[in-house]
Design a protein around this motif. Structure first.
Motif, PDB file in Angstrom:
ATOM      1  N   GLN A 196       0.856  -1.178   0.000  1.00  0.00           N
ATOM      2  CA  GLN A 196       0.000   0.000   0.000  1.00  0.00           C
ATOM      3  C   GLN A 196       0.889   1.224   0.000  1.00  0.00           C
ATOM      4  O   GLN A 196       1.930   1.249   0.664  1.00  0.00           O
ATOM      5  CB  GLN A 196      -0.904   0.031   1.242  1.00  0.00           C
ATOM      6  CG  GLN A 196      -1.936  -1.089   1.301  1.00  0.00           C
ATOM      7  CD  GLN A 196      -2.731  -1.047   2.597  1.00  0.00           C
ATOM      8  OE1 GLN A 196      -2.164  -0.969   3.680  1.00  0.00           O
ATOM      9  NE2 GLN A 196      -4.051  -1.088   2.485  1.00  0.00           N
ATOM     10  N   ALA A 197       0.482   2.243  -0.738  1.00  0.00           N
ATOM     11  CA  ALA A 197       1.249   3.481  -0.789  1.00  0.00           C
ATOM     12  C   ALA A 197       0.293   4.665  -0.784  1.00  0.00           C
ATOM     13  O   ALA A 197      -0.825   4.580  -1.311  1.00  0.00           O
ATOM     14  CB  ALA A 197       2.136   3.517  -2.031  1.00  0.00           C
ATOM     15  N   TYR A 198       0.751   5.751  -0.157  1.00  0.00           N
ATOM     16  CA  TYR A 198      -0.106   6.915   0.015  1.00  0.00           C
ATOM     17  C   TYR A 198       0.687   8.181  -0.298  1.00  0.00           C
ATOM     18  O   TYR A 198       1.889   8.264  -0.029  1.00  0.00           O
ATOM     19  CB  TYR A 198      -0.605   7.017   1.455  1.00  0.00           C
ATOM     20  CG  TYR A 198      -1.124   5.725   2.033  1.00  0.00           C
ATOM     21  CD1 TYR A 198      -2.476   5.394   1.980  1.00  0.00           C
ATOM     22  CD2 TYR A 198      -0.250   4.810   2.645  1.00  0.00           C
ATOM     23  CE1 TYR A 198      -2.948   4.209   2.514  1.00  0.00           C
ATOM     24  CE2 TYR A 198      -0.721   3.627   3.184  1.00  0.00           C
ATOM     25  CZ  TYR A 198      -2.063   3.326   3.117  1.00  0.00           C
ATOM     26  OH  TYR A 198      -2.530   2.159   3.652  1.00  0.00           O
ATOM     27  N   LEU A 199       0.005   9.170  -0.829  1.00  0.00           N
ATOM     28  CA  LEU A 199       0.552  10.512  -0.963  1.00  0.00           C
ATOM     29  C   LEU A 199      -0.079  11.355   0.131  1.00  0.00           C
ATOM     30  O   LEU A 199      -1.305  11.553   0.141  1.00  0.00           O
ATOM     31  CB  LEU A 199       0.224  11.095  -2.346  1.00  0.00           C
ATOM     32  CG  LEU A 199       0.808  12.488  -2.641  1.00  0.00           C
ATOM     33  CD1 LEU A 199       2.331  12.428  -2.719  1.00  0.00           C
ATOM     34  CD2 LEU A 199       0.224  13.050  -3.938  1.00  0.00           C
ATOM     35  N   LEU A 200       0.726  11.843   1.067  1.00  0.00           N
ATOM     36  CA  LEU A 200       0.171  12.531   2.225  1.00  0.00           C
ATOM     37  C   LEU A 200       1.228  13.428   2.845  1.00  0.00           C
ATOM     38  O   LEU A 200       2.419  13.296   2.566  1.00  0.00           O
ATOM     39  CB  LEU A 200      -0.363  11.525   3.241  1.00  0.00           C
ATOM     40  CG  LEU A 200       0.595  10.701   4.097  1.00  0.00           C
ATOM     41  CD1 LEU A 200      -0.199   9.844   5.077  1.00  0.00           C
ATOM     42  CD2 LEU A 200       1.543   9.838   3.313  1.00  0.00           C
ATOM     43  N   PRO A 201       0.829  14.359   3.718  1.00  0.00           N
ATOM     44  CA  PRO A 201       1.831  15.178   4.417  1.00  0.00           C
ATOM     45  C   PRO A 201       2.656  14.313   5.360  1.00  0.00           C
ATOM     46  O   PRO A 201       2.203  13.256   5.813  1.00  0.00           O
ATOM     47  CB  PRO A 201       0.981  16.194   5.201  1.00  0.00           C
ATOM     48  CG  PRO A 201      -0.394  16.111   4.632  1.00  0.00           C
ATOM     49  CD  PRO A 201      -0.547  14.742   4.067  1.00  0.00           C
ATOM     50  N   TYR A 202       3.849  14.780   5.687  1.00  0.00           N
ATOM     51  CA  TYR A 202       4.693  14.038   6.617  1.00  0.00           C
ATOM     52  C   TYR A 202       3.998  13.831   7.953  1.00  0.00           C
ATOM     53  O   TYR A 202       4.215  12.812   8.628  1.00  0.00           O
ATOM     54  CB  TYR A 202       6.023  14.772   6.807  1.00  0.00           C
ATOM     55  CG  TYR A 202       6.978  14.087   7.746  1.00  0.00           C
ATOM     56  CD1 TYR A 202       7.497  12.830   7.447  1.00  0.00           C
ATOM     57  CD2 TYR A 202       7.367  14.694   8.936  1.00  0.00           C
ATOM     58  CE1 TYR A 202       8.373  12.192   8.308  1.00  0.00           C
ATOM     59  CE2 TYR A 202       8.248  14.067   9.804  1.00  0.00           C
ATOM     60  CZ  TYR A 202       8.749  12.813   9.487  1.00  0.00           C
ATOM     61  OH  TYR A 202       9.618  12.183  10.346  1.00  0.00           O
ATOM     62  N   SER A 203       3.134  14.760   8.339  1.00  0.00           N
ATOM     63  CA  SER A 203       2.396  14.619   9.597  1.00  0.00           C
ATOM     64  C   SER A 203       1.481  13.406   9.580  1.00  0.00           C
ATOM     65  O   SER A 203       1.096  12.895  10.633  1.00  0.00           O
ATOM     66  CB  SER A 203       1.578  15.883   9.897  1.00  0.00           C
ATOM     67  OG  SER A 203       0.694  16.167   8.825  1.00  0.00           O
TER      68      SER A 203
END
Length: 755
Positions: A601-608
């Motif tokens: 699984q992979a996500y594009l998201l803020p480091y937070s």
């Protein structure tokens, strides 16, 4: 005369009228603006002219910032205890620790029955309240892993899951007048909350006497029970009766109640915002000043220093409890205190300290250090309490908990320089920086405290792009072993600044650090599972892929050994520090080639979103023994050795973290962390130090080139040079001799000062 030495609090008792629904809310805001400590509301759920008190408290909490809120008092027969416990804890967490709990046994039984409540006799209502208190406290005890069971006559729970724990130690105050209720207050509650208008002359003194007698019989000190009082009056030009007169009359009469009847909290029953303003702005400060003056003359001890027989019997040898500085006494926690179980442990290690000090400022940290150095017990310093090594707790010693030092502030926008209190967690930091498009590399879990990681190293998810966390620390404030406050930077105390970055826990108590963040919008975060049947081959292929990847990629690998018929599995957690998903996918595909892919699984998201804020309520976790080592490459020999360790059964958790890239750009001698050419950090966790030492020494020792201080519990003297290779160790000993010559800070891989 009776004076229990409580800090004086002042509050308001507001009518929850629904005629103008916003009026009680405005009064709560007015109370806060006036500088009052507390706003309370009547609770009569059967009264159609009133707002529901719990809903009102929740709404008022959302539109205030500092004032505490409570029911005065909540009608227990119509509020189910276990649900009420979770409601209070939830709102306390949401409000930042501002909810207190006033409870009543019930009184208007016709009205209670009309709402579906069960009519009880006076004796039954007291028993029901006692059962409810046990359930409420049991629900709040989130550190206890056993389900809560209570088989009371009136209230029962059958295996309820505990939690959440409130944000602060929520006091339970009981409205009480008659002997049986007063005895219940003395045995189980934190405060007595009557209304003066319902009392006859002498009732306060008689009530105090019964509370004191019963408390002492129960092993409690009478000062453990706060005396609160609902009062009613008006400010007038002339004296017209008790609390019916000018401000100076109010001051004299309230001070008399404090000094002669032990009242510590005054709650004015009024819906007049002008009276609230006068109470908070004029009367309260003058009463506090007058009472403080009289207490100084009389030598009255603060309530926080008084503990009953049962608590005193749990005190540990080697600690002079009576000498705890006044600045720290009110928040100090000892064995036997209700808050003890919330502060004794850290994330993975159980502890039983004799005293936990919780300073709220740098000056109080200095007081804590000065006190601790005069005691003959171990000293632990706690930032977030997540440290794997467990050095932030101890058995029988003193722990200085820095959790209250959690500020996060921008110092310089242009350089992205931020000042972080060491008690903040990295999840909080990531969340605060995300709106600016900034980030600081910080481990793999948001519950880790700033202080430990920002002084030991900081091998994080952005490490190959950013370097170690310490590589971007530009200044720090530190309380030294002799109680001084020093600042450290490249220009100010440079030797101390050098040592704090890698061996900070050995040189002083850091209170804040200034760090330069990196500009970073979204990241790609990948979670991948690979079949690790060919463990050594997988490690070798994964290591080669990481080393050859662009610096934007940092990957951690968790190796789960084969067990219960399931083969070994490698879990990869990888961050690509950028929003170029095509480039990220290309690199992730190379990692996936290390072994048969089981899931991804992979996500594009803020480091937070990667290092989310974590719970700071720790309950220990099995007291693990840990070994670590750094290696330059995962070559065939090293990979096979780690495979043998995994298959030996001597370790139940094994991890490898990539730590190359930008960390290599810093010279070996720039910081006290000197391991600047290695690419990987290996660690293994076991239930036995002896067992993991033997296994690690037999398989990994010949392949490693140093260790990571925070991931190791083997403190044999010969390991010191692995943590700090020469000439780093010699320089550290010189710095130690200057800043901590008596070796006060010796719990963290003790570095002997140079002679």
């Amino acid at each position: 005369m009776t004076d229990y030495g409580h800090d004086l609090h002042f509050g308001a008792f507001v009518t929850p009228s629904n005629r103008d629904p916003q009026q009680p809310v405005r009064l709560a805001q007015a109370a806060e603006a006036s500088g009052l400590d507390l706003v309370t509301f009547q609770d009569h759920p059967y009264q159609p002219g009133f707002l529901d008190t719990w809903t009102l408290i929740s709404y008022a909490a959302a539109v205030t910032e500092t004032i505490h809120l409570a029911g005065n008092v909540l009608n227990l027969p119509l509020r189910q205890p276990a649900v009420l416990a979770r409601s209070v804890a939830s709102l306390d967490l949401l409000s930042g620790g501002r909810i207190d709990l006033g409870l009543g046994a019930g009184g208007f039984w016709d009205a209670i029955e009309s709402m579906g409540g069960t009519r009880l006799t006076p004796g039954q209502s007291v028993d029901a309240l006692s059962e409810a208190i046990e359930i409420i406290r049991g629900i709040w005890d989130a550190g206890e892993r056993r389900p809560l069971r209570a088989e009371g006559e009136h209230h029962r729970v059958a295996g309820a899951k505990r939690g959440p724990a409130p944000a602060h130690d929520v006091p339970i105050w009981l409205g009480a007048y008659k002997p049986r209720m007063l005895r219940l207050v003395a045995r189980q509650a934190d405060g007595w909350l009557p209304s003066l208008g319902y009392m006859k002359d002498g009732d306060l003194a008689r009530g105090n006497a019964l509370l004191d007698e019963t408390a002492e019989e129960a092993g409690r000190h009478p000062a453990e029970i706060r005396r609160l009082l609902n009062v009613q009056g008006t400010v007038t030009a002339d004296r017209q009766g008790f609390l019916q007169g000018p401000v100076d009359q109010w001051v004299d009469e309230l001070a008399g109640l404090a000094l002669e009847d032990g009242v510590g909290t005054f709650i004015a029953a009024t819906d007049d915002p002008q009276l609230l303003a006068v109470l908070g702005g004029e009367i309260a400060p003058a009463v506090r000043e007058l009472v403080a003056r009289e207490r100084a003359t009389a030598g009255t001890a603060p309530a926080a220093t008084r503990r009953g027989r049962a608590a005193v019997e749990l005190r540990r040898d080697g600690i002079d409890y009576d000498a705890v500085p006044a600045t720290l006494a009110s928040s100090a926690v000892e064995p036997g205190d209700r808050a003890y179980d919330t502060v004794r442990h850290n994330y993975l290690r159980s502890g039983a300290p004799g005293l936990v000090l919780r300073p709220r400022s740098t000056a109080e940290v200095a007081d804590a250090v000065s006190f601790a150095r005069s005691q003959d017990v171990p000293l632990g310093i706690r930032s977030g309490g997540h440290g794997i090594s467990g050095r932030s707790t101890n058995d029988g010693g003193i722990v200085v908990d820095l959790g209250a030092l959690d500020q996060i502030e921008v110092v310089d926008e242009a350089t992205r320089r931020v000042r972080l209190g060491v008690g903040a967690t990295w999840g909080q930091v990531a969340e605060a920086l995300a709106p600016r498009g900034w980030a600081i590399s910080s481990g793999d879990y948001g519950g880790v405290g700033v202080g430990g990681l920002a002084t030991a190293g900081g091998v994080g998810f952005l490490g190959r792009t950013y370097g170690l966390t310490i590589d971007h620390v530009v200044a720090a404030e530190v309380v030294t072993a002799d109680g001084r406050v020093a600042h450290a930077s490249a220009d100010e105390n440079p030797d101390l600044f050098w040592g704090l970055r890698g061996a900070g826990g050995n040189l002083g108590v850091v209170t804040w650090v200034e760090i330069e963040a990196m500009a970073l919008e979204n990241v790609v975060f990948s979670q991948m599972a690979l079949d690790a049947t060919d463990t050594a081959g997988l490690l070798e292929r994964w290591g080669a892929a990481v080393e050859s990847a662009p610096r934007e990629l940092t990957s951690f690998l968790i190796l789960s050994p084969a067990r219960r018929g399931q083969g070994p599995v490698a879990q990869l957690m990888t961050v690509y520090a950028g929003h170029d998903t095509d480039a990220a996918v290309e690199q992730l595909e190379r990692l996936a080639d290390a072994g048969p892919l089981l899931g991804h699984q992979a996500y594009l998201l803020p480091y937070s979103g990667v290092v989310q804020a974590g719970d700071k309520h720790h309950s220990g976790g099995g007291d693990p023994a840990v070994r670590s080592g750094l290696v330059t490459h995962l070559d065939t020999a090293t990979s096979r050795a780690f495979e043998r360790l995994a298959h030996s059964g001597d370790a139940y958790f094994l991890q490898i973290r990539a730590t190359g890239g930008a960390a290599h750009d810093v010279p070996d001698d720039a910081t006290a962390y000197a391991h600047r050419r290695q690419n990987f950090l290996l660690s293994a966790m076991s239930s036995s130090q002896e067992r993991i030492d033997a296994a690690w020494d037999a398989t990994m020792a010949e392949h490693t080139e140093g260790l990571y201080l925070s991931f190791d519990t083997d403190t044999r003297p010969e390991r010191l040079t692995e943590a700090f290779p020469e000439p780093t160790l010699s320089r550290l000993r010189e710095v130690k001799a200057e800043w901590d010559p008596d070796n006060i800070f010796r719990a963290n891989f003790p570095i002997p000062p140079a002679l």
